[in-house]
Write an enzyme that holds these catalytic residues in place. Structure first.
Site, mmCIF file in Angstrom:
data_model
loop_
_atom_site.group_PDB
_atom_site.id
_atom_site.type_symbol
_atom_site.label_atom_id
_atom_site.label_comp_id
_atom_site.label_asym_id
_atom_site.label_seq_id
_atom_site.Cartn_x
_atom_site.Cartn_y
_atom_site.Cartn_z
ATOM 1 N N ALA A 209 0.703 -1.223 0.064
ATOM 2 C CA ALA A 209 0.201 0.037 0.118
ATOM 3 C C ALA A 209 0.922 1.362 -0.162
ATOM 4 O O ALA A 209 0.375 2.249 -0.255
ATOM 5 C CB ALA A 209 -0.874 -0.089 1.194
ATOM 6 N N PRO A 211 3.367 4.489 -0.764
ATOM 7 C CA PRO A 211 3.251 5.543 0.260
ATOM 8 C C PRO A 211 1.563 5.835 0.250
ATOM 9 O O PRO A 211 1.186 6.761 0.777
ATOM 10 C CB PRO A 211 3.748 6.620 -0.311
ATOM 11 N N GLY A 213 -1.095 5.997 -2.490
ATOM 12 C CA GLY A 213 -1.536 6.365 -3.489
ATOM 13 C C GLY A 213 -2.803 5.911 -3.880
ATOM 14 O O GLY A 213 -4.026 6.446 -4.101
ATOM 15 N N ASP A 232 1.769 -2.909 4.504
ATOM 16 C CA ASP A 232 3.071 -2.702 3.960
ATOM 17 C C ASP A 232 4.048 -3.278 4.762
ATOM 18 O O ASP A 232 3.777 -3.290 6.380
ATOM 19 C CB ASP A 232 3.239 -1.300 3.594
ATOM 20 N N ASP A 279 -0.254 -4.213 -5.928
ATOM 21 C CA ASP A 279 0.479 -3.221 -6.667
ATOM 22 C C ASP A 279 2.125 -3.431 -6.092
ATOM 23 O O ASP A 279 2.477 -2.790 -5.519
ATOM 24 C CB ASP A 279 0.131 -1.805 -6.468
ATOM 25 N N CYS A 329 4.414 -0.800 -12.637
ATOM 26 C CA CYS A 329 5.012 0.181 -13.435
ATOM 27 C C CYS A 329 6.175 -0.205 -14.278
ATOM 28 O O CYS A 329 7.167 0.427 -14.412
ATOM 29 C CB CYS A 329 5.267 1.366 -12.718
HETATM 30 N N1 SAH Z 1 0.526 0.874 -4.185
HETATM 31 C C1 SAH Z 1 1.236 1.939 -3.875
HETATM 32 C C2 SAH Z 1 2.802 1.673 -4.120
HETATM 33 C C3 SAH Z 1 3.408 0.499 -3.785
HETATM 34 S S1 SAH Z 1 4.864 0.333 -4.114
HETATM 35 C C4 SAH Z 1 0.824 3.222 -4.151
HETATM 36 O O1 SAH Z 1 -0.050 3.384 -5.109
HETATM 37 O O2 SAH Z 1 1.231 4.288 -3.802
HETATM 38 C C5 SAH Z 1 5.545 -1.351 -3.480
HETATM 39 C C6 SAH Z 1 5.377 -1.315 -1.848
HETATM 40 O O3 SAH Z 1 5.567 -2.861 -1.354
HETATM 41 C C7 SAH Z 1 6.607 -0.499 -1.135
HETATM 42 O O4 SAH Z 1 5.938 0.318 -0.218
HETATM 43 C C8 SAH Z 1 7.025 -1.790 -0.320
HETATM 44 O O5 SAH Z 1 7.439 -1.459 0.963
HETATM 45 C C9 SAH Z 1 6.065 -2.844 -0.357
HETATM 46 N N2 SAH Z 1 6.453 -4.255 -0.058
HETATM 47 C C10 SAH Z 1 7.744 -4.793 -0.819
HETATM 48 N N3 SAH Z 1 7.510 -6.253 -0.319
HETATM 49 C C11 SAH Z 1 6.562 -6.311 0.556
HETATM 50 C C12 SAH Z 1 6.159 -7.507 1.450
HETATM 51 N N4 SAH Z 1 6.762 -8.612 1.558
HETATM 52 N N5 SAH Z 1 4.795 -7.258 2.285
HETATM 53 C C13 SAH Z 1 4.216 -5.845 2.139
HETATM 54 N N6 SAH Z 1 4.598 -5.080 1.351
HETATM 55 C C14 SAH Z 1 5.773 -5.090 0.597
#
Ligand code: SAH
Length: 392
Positions: A209, A211, A213, A232, A279, A329
């Site tokens: 989730a 930051p 968005g 997260d 995501d 992305c």
């Molecule tokens: N959906 C967000 C962007 C996500 S970026 C938006 O729209 O703003 C991917 C995110 O996945 C990062 O914040 C990262 O910390 C998290 N992440 C990576 N590995 C993870 C895990 N094993 N469990 C939970 N979160 C994870």
């Protein structure tokens, strides 16, 4: 002292296997890579419709003399034309910043202290160049504090930028930003929540989730009437997620958990979701502008493997008939269509995404034509992938 270059010249160092992988999903790899060094022509924000209407925000921004436009498709989206490219002079005095800072200063942002790497000998009032990694000059500005302070300060303005390679309004300095009236988000990222189409009363899980968005968009899209659980695994990212929700005024409307989402089915066995948004981290090859990039095919393989772990858990936490939206992305087949093929193997079925804009991926270069793909060199947006699946 390394050689300095102005605005461009950063290299895109992708190994042979990565280029080969790209050539399976991107028809013109050179045009694709060539587009990564510049920003798109439009810079998007999403209006926080729980606080203000798009029309009212538009009027306020126009009131400042800003050029802003309504998007033709997405009602809550506004965009600013990105101006440039401009020429930036080498002024002979340098402040070095990290890559992320350099990439936002490249389009006109000010420099804040945490992004400063080195500012030796700089005095308050000096005219300086902002220099990113690899010696790439991205802007000219005025130091507002001494160099030693910039290096030490935990927050606060370090350099006021007035000339940069490209230019955008300094949105974060507006009162409207502090009031939480908008969130900066790319067009395909805004579209993702429309594809998910959460409804009031739904239990919606955002597995990756921060930051925030998309989490915050889900809240707005459902007028705060869905039960939204956001996960997260990183403590610092959770802090950023909470800051986003607080600024937008959504803090009471989301349940936030610090957890490794690869084990949600075990750690939160009570979750039975109507909708899951996944995501996950990815190679981010579609994100721009980049002043340079270095990646290897093994990064693609490792990301794709990691992403599958989330897909498996998404299946377990969904109710039968529940919906998964998977977005990245990046543009590789491995992290996109091939992961969707994996999802189908474990029991998901792909649902065709309504094509608003974007490539419908017809032709031999694509796994199928049910998903949405965006390319920077074709659609002039972030390179992006969105797929919608149902648990059967
Ligand atoms: N959906 C967000 C962007 C996500 S970026 C938006 O729209 O703003 C991917 C995110 O996945 C990062 O914040 C990262 O910390 C998290 N992440 C990576 N590995 C993870 C895990 N094993 N469990 C939970 N979160 C994870």
């Amino acid at each position: 002292m390394q050689l300095l270059r102005v605005c461009s010249g950063g290299s895109f160092d992708y190994d042979k296997d990565l280029i080969e992988s790209l050539s399976k999903s991107v028809i013109d790899v050179n045009a694709f890579i060539g587009s990564l060094n510049s920003p798109g022509k439009r810079y998007y924000i999403r209006v926080n419709v729980l606080k203000i209407s798009p029309g009212e925000l538009y009027d306020r921004l126009r009131g400042y003399g800003l050029k802003v436009f309504f998007d033709e498709v997405l009602e809550e989206a506004l965009w600013f034309p990105v101006e440039g490219p401009y020429n930036v002079k080498d002024v002979g005095r340098y402040v070095f910043v990290d890559k992320r800072t350099a990439e936002s200063v490249f389009v006109g942002a000010n420099v804040y202290a945490p992004g400063v790497v080195k500012a030796k000998g700089i005095r308050r009032g000096d005219i300086v160049n902002v220099v990113g990694p690899k010696g790439i000059i991205v802007a000219e500005g005025e130091a507002v504090v001494n160099g030693e302070e910039m290096e030490k300060m935990k927050k606060g303005l370090a350099i006021r930028v007035y000339k940069s390679c490209y230019r955008l309004p300094k949105l974060r300095e507006l009162d409207e930003y502090a009031y939480g009236y908008f969130y900066e988000q790319s067009f395909p990222a805004i579209l993702t929540t429309h594809v998910l189409d959460p409804k009031p009363g739904d239990i919606v899980i955002d597995m990756c989730a921060a930051p925030g968005g998309k989490t915050s968009h889900i809240v707005e899209y459902t007028s705060g009437k869905a039960r939204v659980l956001a996960f997260d695994h990183s403590k610092s990212k959770i802090k950023r997620l909470q800051e986003t929700l607080a600024r937008l005024g959504h803090d009471g409307l989301v349940e936030v958990f610090k957890a490794d989402s690869r084990y949600l089915d075990i750690d939160f066995p009570w979750i039975k979701a109507d909708k899951v948004l996944l995501d996950p981290p990815c190679t981010s090859l579609g994100v721009r502008p980049k002043i340079y990039d270095e990646k290897k095919y093994i990064d693609v393989v490792n990301n794709a493997r990691y992403q599958r772990q989330f897909i498996k858990v998404a299946y377990k936490i969904l109710k039968p008939g529940g919906i998964l939206v998977y977005s990245t992305c990046t543009v590789t087949l491995e992290e996109n269509e091939e992961n969707i093929a994996y999802a189908e193997k474990i029991g998901f079925k792909v649902i065709e995404v309504e094509r608003i804009v974007g490539s419908n991926g017809k032709g031999k270069h694509y796994f199928n034509d049910m998903v949405l793909r965006f390319y920077p060199h074709i659609h002039d947006v972030t390179g992006y992938f969105i797929a919608k699946l149902i648990k059967i």
